[in-house]
Design a protein around this motif. Structure first.
Motif, PDB file in Angstrom:
ATOM      1  N   SER A   1      31.744 -57.097-132.523  1.00 32.62           N
ATOM      2  CA  SER A   1      31.689 -56.386-131.243  1.00 32.62           C
ATOM      3  C   SER A   1      30.275 -55.890-130.947  1.00 32.62           C
ATOM      4  N   GLN A   2      29.610 -55.399-131.962  1.00 32.96           N
ATOM      5  CA  GLN A   2      28.226 -54.947-131.787  1.00 32.96           C
ATOM      6  C   GLN A   2      27.316 -56.114-131.421  1.00 32.96           C
ATOM      7  N   ALA A   3      27.541 -57.256-132.070  1.00 34.61           N
ATOM      8  CA  ALA A   3      26.736 -58.449-131.769  1.00 34.61           C
ATOM      9  C   ALA A   3      26.974 -58.909-130.329  1.00 34.61           C
ATOM     10  N   VAL A   4      28.221 -58.855-129.880  1.00 36.58           N
ATOM     11  CA  VAL A   4      28.542 -59.229-128.496  1.00 36.58           C
ATOM     12  C   VAL A   4      27.827 -58.297-127.531  1.00 36.58           C
ATOM     13  N   ASP A   5      27.929 -56.992-127.768  1.00 35.45           N
ATOM     14  CA  ASP A   5      27.271 -56.018-126.889  1.00 35.45           C
ATOM     15  C   ASP A   5      25.761 -56.241-126.837  1.00 35.45           C
ATOM     16  N   LYS A   6      25.178 -56.539-127.982  1.00 30.59           N
ATOM     17  CA  LYS A   6      23.728 -56.743-128.068  1.00 30.59           C
ATOM     18  C   LYS A   6      23.290 -58.013-127.319  1.00 30.59           C
ATOM     19  N   GLY A   7      24.067 -59.072-127.433  1.00 32.08           N
ATOM     20  CA  GLY A   7      23.661 -60.359-126.861  1.00 32.08           C
ATOM     21  C   GLY A   7      24.192 -60.658-125.475  1.00 32.08           C
ATOM     22  N   LEU A   8      25.070 -59.805-124.961  1.00 33.31           N
ATOM     23  CA  LEU A   8      25.781 -60.086-123.711  1.00 33.31           C
ATOM     24  C   LEU A   8      24.859 -60.355-122.525  1.00 33.31           C
ATOM     25  N   MET A   9      23.834 -59.561-122.370  1.00 32.66           N
ATOM     26  CA  MET A   9      22.950 -59.703-121.208  1.00 32.66           C
ATOM     27  C   MET A   9      22.098 -60.974-121.267  1.00 32.66           C
ATOM     28  N   GLY A  10      21.843 -61.474-122.460  1.00 29.06           N
ATOM     29  CA  GLY A  10      20.966 -62.625-122.602  1.00 29.06           C
ATOM     30  C   GLY A  10      21.665 -63.967-122.661  1.00 29.06           C
ATOM     31  N   VAL A  11      22.990 -63.959-122.542  1.00 26.15           N
ATOM     32  CA  VAL A  11      23.743 -65.199-122.687  1.00 26.15           C
ATOM     33  C   VAL A  11      24.521 -65.494-121.408  1.00 26.15           C
ATOM     34  N   CYS A  12      24.737 -66.762-121.179  1.00 25.62           N
ATOM     35  CA  CYS A  12      25.566 -67.222-120.071  1.00 25.62           C
ATOM     36  C   CYS A  12      26.878 -67.732-120.662  1.00 25.62           C
ATOM     37  N   MET A  13      27.993 -67.344-120.076  1.00 18.87           N
ATOM     38  CA  MET A  13      29.298 -67.863-120.476  1.00 18.87           C
ATOM     39  C   MET A  13      29.841 -68.701-119.328  1.00 18.87           C
ATOM     40  N   ILE A  14      30.349 -69.871-119.697  1.00 16.37           N
ATOM     41  CA  ILE A  14      30.897 -70.803-118.711  1.00 16.37           C
ATOM     42  C   ILE A  14      32.357 -71.047-119.034  1.00 16.37           C
ATOM     43  N   GLU A  15      33.169 -71.012-118.002  1.00 14.55           N
ATOM     44  CA  GLU A  15      34.597 -71.301-118.137  1.00 14.55           C
ATOM     45  C   GLU A  15      34.884 -72.643-117.479  1.00 14.55           C
ATOM     46  N   LEU A  16      35.560 -73.511-118.205  1.00 16.98           N
ATOM     47  CA  LEU A  16      36.042 -74.778-117.660  1.00 16.98           C
ATOM     48  C   LEU A  16      37.555 -74.666-117.536  1.00 16.98           C
ATOM     49  N   GLU A  17      38.036 -74.593-116.306  1.00 27.61           N
ATOM     50  CA  GLU A  17      39.474 -74.571-116.074  1.00 27.61           C
ATOM     51  C   GLU A  17      39.957 -76.012-116.010  1.00 27.61           C
ATOM     52  N   ILE A  18      40.799 -76.374-116.952  1.00 30.89           N
ATOM     53  CA  ILE A  18      41.237 -77.771-117.096  1.00 30.89           C
ATOM     54  C   ILE A  18      42.223 -78.135-115.982  1.00 30.89           C
ATOM     55  N   GLU A  19      41.907 -79.220-115.285  1.00 33.02           N
ATOM     56  CA  GLU A  19      42.791 -79.767-114.255  1.00 33.02           C
ATOM     57  C   GLU A  19      43.544 -80.985-114.762  1.00 33.02           C
ATOM     58  N   HIS A  20      42.917 -81.704-115.670  1.00 31.35           N
ATOM     59  CA  HIS A  20      43.539 -82.908-116.243  1.00 31.35           C
ATOM     60  C   HIS A  20      42.971 -83.108-117.635  1.00 31.35           C
ATOM     61  N   MET A  21      43.846 -83.525-118.540  1.00 31.06           N
ATOM     62  CA  MET A  21      43.413 -83.753-119.917  1.00 31.06           C
ATOM     63  C   MET A  21      44.169 -84.963-120.458  1.00 31.06           C
ATOM     64  N   SER A  22      43.454 -85.788-121.202  1.00 32.63           N
ATOM     65  CA  SER A  22      44.115 -86.917-121.848  1.00 32.63           C
ATOM     66  C   SER A  22      43.507 -87.115-123.230  1.00 32.63           C
ATOM     67  N   GLY A  23      44.311 -87.664-124.091  1.00 37.41           N
ATOM     68  CA  GLY A  23      43.853 -87.949-125.439  1.00 37.41           C
ATOM     69  C   GLY A  23      44.294 -89.334-125.848  1.00 37.41           C
ATOM     70  N   LYS A  24      43.519 -89.904-126.742  1.00 37.44           N
ATOM     71  CA  LYS A  24      43.794 -91.264-127.183  1.00 37.44           C
ATOM     72  C   LYS A  24      43.564 -91.347-128.683  1.00 37.44           C
ATOM     73  N   GLU A  25      44.374 -92.176-129.318  1.00 40.67           N
ATOM     74  CA  GLU A  25      44.312 -92.332-130.769  1.00 40.67           C
ATOM     75  C   GLU A  25      44.385 -93.824-131.095  1.00 40.67           C
TER      76      GLU A  25
END
Length: 164
Positions: free
Chosen positions: A129-153
């Motif tokens: 938690s301390q590390a998050v608070d310390k680094g929060l202002m200097g980092v960018c967080m990106i969210e990818l909301e999944i619309e479609h997903m596929s997997g292959k094997e």
């Protein structure tokens, strides 16, 4: 809107795709790059509640691409084993398509907390938690909301599973 996979016998179920996303720790994000060239960048990530979260610098090629076009794809390779005698590889992969956005405020902090918990599970929560608070202002967080997903094997892996 999204294409169906040609080799339906090799399709992973939604549950199997989620298992792959939860198991792996890195993948490749593809965005709309400069001069219409695709830009693909390897990243650490976390899958959580049908979303994928990334962190990175607050400026750069990746963010420029997302700002230009929020539609992105993300690919994870879970397994890639060369099988020489069969002239093939036994692979398992997942690709997700969706819209990416830059996170701010409390949701940014929460996503960073989830990410640090995944990659530093042996570190005490207070210390994380301390590390998050310390680094929060200097980092960018990106969210990818999944619309479609596929997997292959690979067919060989599917056969091996069916024998179990």
């Amino acid at each position: 809107m999204f294409r169906e996979m040609r080799r339906k016998n090799q399709v992973l179920s939604s549950e199997e795709c989620i298992q792959v996303l939860n198991r792996a720790t890195s993948g490749v994000l593809a965005v709309s790059g400069d001069d219409d060239y695709p830009y693909a960048v390897p990243l650490s990530y976390i899958y959580h509640n049908n979303k994928i979260y990334f962190h990175g610098a607050k400026t750069g090629h990746k963010l420029d691409g997302i700002m230009r076009n929020e539609k992105v794809s993300f690919c994870v390779i879970d397994q890639d084993e060369i099988v020489q005698e069969e002239y093939t590889s036994y692979f398992r992969s997942v690709i997700a398509f969706g819209k990416a956005r830059i996170m701010e405020g409390e949701e940014k902090k929460r996503a960073l907390e989830i990410l640090t918990a995944r990659y530093s599970p042996d570190i005490e929560e207070t210390q994380r938690s301390q590390a998050v608070d310390k680094g929060l202002m200097g980092v960018c967080m990106i969210e990818l909301e999944i619309e479609h997903m596929s997997g292959k094997e690979a067919a060989g892996l599917k056969k091996a599973k069916s024998k179990e």
